[in-house]
Design a protein around this motif. Structure first.
Motif, PDB file in Angstrom:
ATOM      1  N   UNK A  58       0.840  -1.210   0.000  1.00 34.12           N
ATOM      2  CA  UNK A  58       0.000   0.000   0.000  1.00 34.12           C
ATOM      3  C   UNK A  58       0.870   1.254   0.000  1.00 34.12           C
ATOM      4  N   UNK A  59       1.909   1.244   0.802  1.00 37.04           N
ATOM      5  CA  UNK A  59       2.848   2.370   0.833  1.00 37.04           C
ATOM      6  C   UNK A  59       3.601   2.496  -0.495  1.00 37.04           C
ATOM      7  N   UNK A  64       4.817   5.329  -5.701  1.00 36.94           N
ATOM      8  CA  UNK A  64       4.855   5.346  -7.168  1.00 36.94           C
ATOM      9  C   UNK A  64       3.914   6.392  -7.746  1.00 36.94           C
ATOM     10  N   UNK A  65       2.791   6.636  -7.051  1.00 38.27           N
ATOM     11  CA  UNK A  65       1.785   7.564  -7.579  1.00 38.27           C
ATOM     12  C   UNK A  65       1.783   8.905  -6.834  1.00 38.27           C
ATOM     13  N   UNK A  66       2.987   9.362  -6.491  1.00 36.20           N
ATOM     14  CA  UNK A  66       3.185  10.699  -5.940  1.00 36.20           C
ATOM     15  C   UNK A  66       2.323  10.966  -4.700  1.00 36.20           C
ATOM     16  N   UNK A  67       2.341  10.005  -3.787  1.00 37.92           N
ATOM     17  CA  UNK A  67       1.672  10.076  -2.486  1.00 37.92           C
ATOM     18  C   UNK A  67       0.167   9.885  -2.557  1.00 37.92           C
ATOM     19  N   UNK A  68      -0.392   9.615  -3.718  1.00 42.44           N
ATOM     20  CA  UNK A  68      -1.820   9.308  -3.807  1.00 42.44           C
ATOM     21  C   UNK A  68      -2.050   7.893  -3.290  1.00 42.44           C
ATOM     22  N   UNK A  69      -3.006   7.727  -2.385  1.00 47.88           N
ATOM     23  CA  UNK A  69      -3.248   6.401  -1.828  1.00 47.88           C
ATOM     24  C   UNK A  69      -4.065   5.565  -2.807  1.00 47.88           C
ATOM     25  N   UNK A 176      -1.146  10.521   1.236  1.00 46.35           N
ATOM     26  CA  UNK A 176      -0.546  10.187   2.521  1.00 46.35           C
ATOM     27  C   UNK A 176      -0.468  11.413   3.428  1.00 46.35           C
ATOM     28  N   UNK A 177      -0.223  12.564   2.831  1.00 49.46           N
ATOM     29  CA  UNK A 177      -0.110  13.784   3.612  1.00 49.46           C
ATOM     30  C   UNK A 177      -1.412  14.222   4.251  1.00 49.46           C
ATOM     31  N   UNK A 178      -2.549  13.640   3.813  1.00 53.17           N
ATOM     32  CA  UNK A 178      -3.843  13.977   4.412  1.00 53.17           C
ATOM     33  C   UNK A 178      -4.002  13.381   5.808  1.00 53.17           C
TER      34      UNK A 178
END
Length: 284
Positions: A58-59, A64-69, A176-178
């Protein structure tokens, strides 16, 4: 002339055999709970190992997708088999909406990671099916379900809906930053359910999504008031408390633990914005 030696009998009498059988039965009855407990503990440990690997994958997806979960559940998302075939072309398009095939590349397509513990026996049967059926069914019942509503979004619960996002704000984690409290936010949990296309079918010891006990503010709770081993999966949000009344859960910071039903009713474990245990979605 009579022999002064007595004839020795061989074997056991019926009474002696019955006594031996009774003793064996009593010992077996005493040992069985211990054996079952040990097997359950082994399955729990195996599933916790799977949860750790899932969180690493998941991480990796987010990196790979620029912090998009990983998106939770949405039709139209693309996913590919190990051979490079698009899942929607091989099987039902719904299969790609669920997380297993989209996370599979980050697990080296090893579905044994997704089907662990109590659920490990199911994968072998799935792999005997034709490719189209296998691609679909393996997407339905991974051991751990994703908290799709609040982590990644679920189109069945206002996710990816511009009007809902305008009204409620960014209520589910998209990057992730959310994440405000990674140690509290639950990403995956032990799950149980049936094939959505055939809800009356045999229950699986796994399901692709889990749903929170509350959703919108002012609405009635979605979980049963009392949860037992016989409670239907729909009345526990598909969370399965199969390990002595506890479920394996994986939090956003990567730590793995087990939690019981009462602890899992706390919405702070589910929703990133929740400040109270009875939080419900409301307009901003």
């Amino acid at each position: 002339m009579k022999s002064k030696f007595h004839t020795h009998r061989c074997g056991f009498t019926i009474v002696e055999l019955l006594v031996v059988i009774a003793v064996i039965a009593i010992l077996a009855a005493l040992l069985l709970p211990a054996v079952q407990k040990a097997r359950l503990a082994a399955d729990r440990t195996d599933e916790m190992s799977s949860a750790r690997q899932l969180m690493l994958a998941w991480d990796s997806y987010a990196v790979q997708f620029k912090e998009s979960v990983l998106p939770g559940y949405k039709l139209g998302l693309r996913a590919f088999t190990q051979d490079g075939d698009e899942v929607s072309e091989v099987s039902n398009t719904i299969a790609a909406a669920r997380y297993p095939w989209r996370l599979a590349p980050f697990l080296d397509y090893d579905f044994r990671t997704l089907y662990r513990g109590i659920n490990s026996r199911a994968l072998e049967a799935m792999q005997q099916q034709e490719l189209e059926s296998y691609v679909y069914v393996v997407s339905v019942s991974p051991s751990l379900g994703l908290n799709t509503t609040w982590v990644g979004g679920d189109q069945n619960e206002l996710g990816f809906n511009p009007a809902a996002l305008s009204n409620f704000g960014r209520f589910y984690v998209q990057k992730l930053g959310d994440i405000r409290k990674p140690g509290e936010l639950m990403v995956f949990a032990s799950a149980k359910g049936s094939d959505p296309s055939a809800p009356e079918s045999t229950l699986y010891e796994g399901f692709f999504r889990v749903r929170s006990p509350q959703f919108a503010a002012g609405q009635e709770g979605r979980w049963a008031e009392e949860i037992t081993s016989g409670t239907s999966p729909e009345d526990t949000g598909h969370v399965d408390f199969r390990y002595g009344g506890s479920a394996v859960i994986a939090s956003a910071d990567g730590h793995i633990e087990t939690q019981g039903a009462e602890a899992m009713r706390d919405m702070r474990r589910w929703a990133n914005r929740a400040e109270s245990e009875d939080y419900g979605l409301s307009p901003q």
